[in-house]
Design a protein around this motif. Structure first.
Motif, mmCIF file in Angstrom:
data_model
loop_
_atom_site.group_PDB
_atom_site.id
_atom_site.type_symbol
_atom_site.label_atom_id
_atom_site.label_comp_id
_atom_site.label_asym_id
_atom_site.label_seq_id
_atom_site.Cartn_x
_atom_site.Cartn_y
_atom_site.Cartn_z
ATOM 1 N N SER A 247 41.325 -73.815 55.987
ATOM 2 C CA SER A 247 42.090 -73.761 54.722
ATOM 3 C C SER A 247 43.590 -73.560 54.934
ATOM 4 O O SER A 247 44.395 -74.067 54.151
ATOM 5 C CB SER A 247 41.540 -72.649 53.832
ATOM 6 O OG SER A 247 41.701 -71.388 54.476
ATOM 7 N N ASP B 126 31.140 -64.154 61.806
ATOM 8 C CA ASP B 126 31.987 -63.523 60.795
ATOM 9 C C ASP B 126 32.991 -62.650 61.535
ATOM 10 O O ASP B 126 32.617 -61.856 62.383
ATOM 11 C CB ASP B 126 31.131 -62.687 59.832
ATOM 12 C CG ASP B 126 31.897 -62.256 58.597
ATOM 13 O OD1 ASP B 126 31.441 -61.327 57.907
ATOM 14 O OD2 ASP B 126 32.973 -62.837 58.340
ATOM 15 N N ASN C 214 33.308 -65.682 50.639
ATOM 16 C CA ASN C 214 32.294 -66.685 50.381
ATOM 17 C C ASN C 214 30.919 -66.037 50.456
ATOM 18 O O ASN C 214 30.759 -64.968 51.054
ATOM 19 C CB ASN C 214 32.393 -67.795 51.425
ATOM 20 C CG ASN C 214 33.705 -68.555 51.324
ATOM 21 O OD1 ASN C 214 33.932 -69.288 50.366
ATOM 22 N ND2 ASN C 214 34.591 -68.314 52.277
ATOM 23 N N LEU C 215 29.922 -66.730 49.894
ATOM 24 C CA LEU C 215 28.569 -66.164 49.868
ATOM 25 C C LEU C 215 28.112 -65.754 51.261
ATOM 26 O O LEU C 215 27.501 -64.702 51.444
ATOM 27 C CB LEU C 215 27.603 -67.180 49.257
ATOM 28 C CG LEU C 215 26.162 -66.734 49.063
ATOM 29 C CD1 LEU C 215 26.062 -65.463 48.220
ATOM 30 C CD2 LEU C 215 25.319 -67.866 48.473
ATOM 31 N N TRP C 216 28.415 -66.584 52.290
ATOM 32 C CA TRP C 216 27.943 -66.267 53.629
ATOM 33 C C TRP C 216 28.610 -65.012 54.211
ATOM 34 O O TRP C 216 28.068 -64.423 55.141
ATOM 35 C CB TRP C 216 28.147 -67.459 54.584
ATOM 36 C CG TRP C 216 29.494 -68.088 54.504
ATOM 37 C CD1 TRP C 216 30.661 -67.600 55.009
ATOM 38 C CD2 TRP C 216 29.816 -69.320 53.860
ATOM 39 N NE1 TRP C 216 31.703 -68.458 54.709
ATOM 40 C CE2 TRP C 216 31.211 -69.515 54.011
ATOM 41 C CE3 TRP C 216 29.086 -70.274 53.161
ATOM 42 C CZ2 TRP C 216 31.868 -70.642 53.494
ATOM 43 C CZ3 TRP C 216 29.724 -71.379 52.643
ATOM 44 C CH2 TRP C 216 31.101 -71.552 52.809
ATOM 45 N N ASP C 217 29.772 -64.616 53.657
ATOM 46 C CA ASP C 217 30.425 -63.391 54.136
ATOM 47 C C ASP C 217 29.714 -62.126 53.646
ATOM 48 O O ASP C 217 29.737 -61.099 54.308
ATOM 49 C CB ASP C 217 31.873 -63.316 53.625
ATOM 50 C CG ASP C 217 32.786 -64.386 54.191
ATOM 51 O OD1 ASP C 217 33.545 -64.991 53.395
ATOM 52 O OD2 ASP C 217 32.739 -64.614 55.409
ATOM 53 N N PRO D 289 33.542 -64.679 44.686
ATOM 54 C CA PRO D 289 34.868 -64.958 45.264
ATOM 55 C C PRO D 289 36.003 -64.189 44.599
ATOM 56 O O PRO D 289 37.003 -63.878 45.260
ATOM 57 C CB PRO D 289 35.030 -66.465 45.080
ATOM 58 C CG PRO D 289 33.936 -66.906 44.174
ATOM 59 C CD PRO D 289 32.863 -65.876 44.196
ATOM 60 N N ASP E 172 26.522 -67.045 58.248
ATOM 61 C CA ASP E 172 27.876 -67.038 58.799
ATOM 62 C C ASP E 172 27.695 -66.873 60.307
ATOM 63 O O ASP E 172 27.324 -65.798 60.775
ATOM 64 C CB ASP E 172 28.719 -65.899 58.228
ATOM 65 C CG ASP E 172 30.200 -66.037 58.602
ATOM 66 O OD1 ASP E 172 31.050 -65.491 57.884
ATOM 67 O OD2 ASP E 172 30.479 -66.687 59.639
ATOM 68 N N GLY F 130 28.112 -76.268 55.905
ATOM 69 C CA GLY F 130 27.677 -76.295 54.510
ATOM 70 C C GLY F 130 26.172 -76.408 54.384
ATOM 71 O O GLY F 130 25.433 -75.822 55.171
ATOM 72 N N GLU G 36 28.460 -71.596 57.022
ATOM 73 C CA GLU G 36 29.909 -71.636 56.784
ATOM 74 C C GLU G 36 30.530 -72.924 57.303
ATOM 75 O O GLU G 36 31.385 -73.529 56.646
ATOM 76 C CB GLU G 36 30.611 -70.459 57.447
ATOM 77 C CG GLU G 36 32.139 -70.564 57.345
ATOM 78 C CD GLU G 36 32.890 -69.329 57.778
ATOM 79 O OE1 GLU G 36 34.133 -69.296 57.590
ATOM 80 O OE2 GLU G 36 32.251 -68.395 58.288
#
Ligand code: LIP
Length: 280
Positions: free
Chosen positions: A47, A104, A225-228, A253, A101, A83, A80
């Motif tokens: 990002s 992480d 994010n959800l995986w975090d 988020p 993840d 996807g 992550e």
């Protein structure tokens, strides 16, 4: 189909799903640790220029997804780096989705800080029912089953007993976007007079587990994010913490807050006043 399937013909009990998660997470953590020792390579960015991904993030995810596929071919996997692994969501009509993840705390990983984790949660019908967070550098491993408690090294976790926010050690984190970091720093700047101190460890999944252990009294972060937070969030809930967003919106988020009931209200009040869910 694995032994122990009791929920229905194809969906194992959460305890059985946890066994799969732990096995996959341990092997993934070993790979992450070994690849770190061999030297971090193929660092790319996502990002922003500081949002890094390494060859290990991708290799560990591919390994874990392959292991989950072998164990439960019909399940969906959300990771992550890749996807929806199968690109079709609930591919085989299974009620189960894994949320992964692979590493992480990738910046810690990049710098060689021994504080990064494999985080793997499993959902049945959209609800997280089991999860594991394994620090790949130290071997610390937190697990939880919905309704079955949270554990580390055989010990049931109960969170912090602190009731005074002014005495609370609060963990938090910052995003990869400079403008968001500036907003988050502004929140910390104005929150810090009201708490004991702030900790920034760099790994949301472990932060949630440290709150479950009472090694910090509370945690909050914007931009996850959800995986975090899926696996660590269940560990915190099963340790008796409230894990939520602002105004009961649920962890997401905009904001994830994790705190024992006595601290949740006062912390939530400050975070709402300070627009912690706002900004870029
Ligand atoms: C990290 C989170 C951390 C947050 C970082 C980053 P990653 O996840 O665990 O809490 O502060 O900005 O999002 O990118 O290492 O998977």
């Amino acid at each position: 189909m694995r032994e122990g399937d009791v929920m229905d013909g194809t969906t194992p009990a959460p305890e059985e799903l946890l066994k799969i998660a732990v096995e996959v997470a341990r092997e993934a953590a070993e790979t992450a640790y070994r690849m770190r020792a061999e030297g971090v390579s193929a660092v790319a960015t996502k990002s922003t220029v500081t949002d890094v991904v390494t060859a290990a993030d991708r290799a560990v995810e591919r390994q874990a997804v392959a292991a989950l596929r072998a164990a439960r071919p019909a399940d969906a996997v959300l990771g992550e780096e890749y996807g929806d692994a199968d690109g079709a969501g609930l591919a085989g009509g299974s009620r189960v989705r894994w949320i992964l993840d692979p590493i992480d705390g990738t910046v810690n990983y990049l710098y060689g800080l021994p504080h990064y984790a494999v985080s793997l949660a499993v959902e049945v019908d959209g609800e997280v029912v089991a999860g594991v967070v394994r620090n790949a550098a130290t071997g610390d491993e937190w697990t939880a089953v919905r309704g079955g408690g949270a554990h580390r090294a055989g010990r049931r976790l109960g969170g912090s007993t602190e009731t005074d926010l002014g005495q609370a050690l609060v963990a938090t984190g910052f995003g990869y976007d400079p403008a968001r970091r500036a907003h988050q720093a502004g929140v910390v700047h104005r929150l810090i007079p009201y708490v004991r101190d702030i900790r920034r460890f760099g790994v949301a999944s472990i932060d949630l587990c440290l709150a479950a252990e009472g090694m910090v009294d509370a945690y909050y972060e914007k931009g996850l994010n959800l995986w975090d937070h899926a696996a660590g969030g269940l560990v915190a809930v099963e340790a008796g913490l409230r894990v939520d967003g602002l105004a009961g919106t649920g962890p997401g988020p905009d904001l994830v807050i994790a705190a024992p009931p006595a601290l949740f209200g006062p912390l939530h009040e400050h975070l709402a006043r300070l627009d912690a869910a706002g900004g870029p």
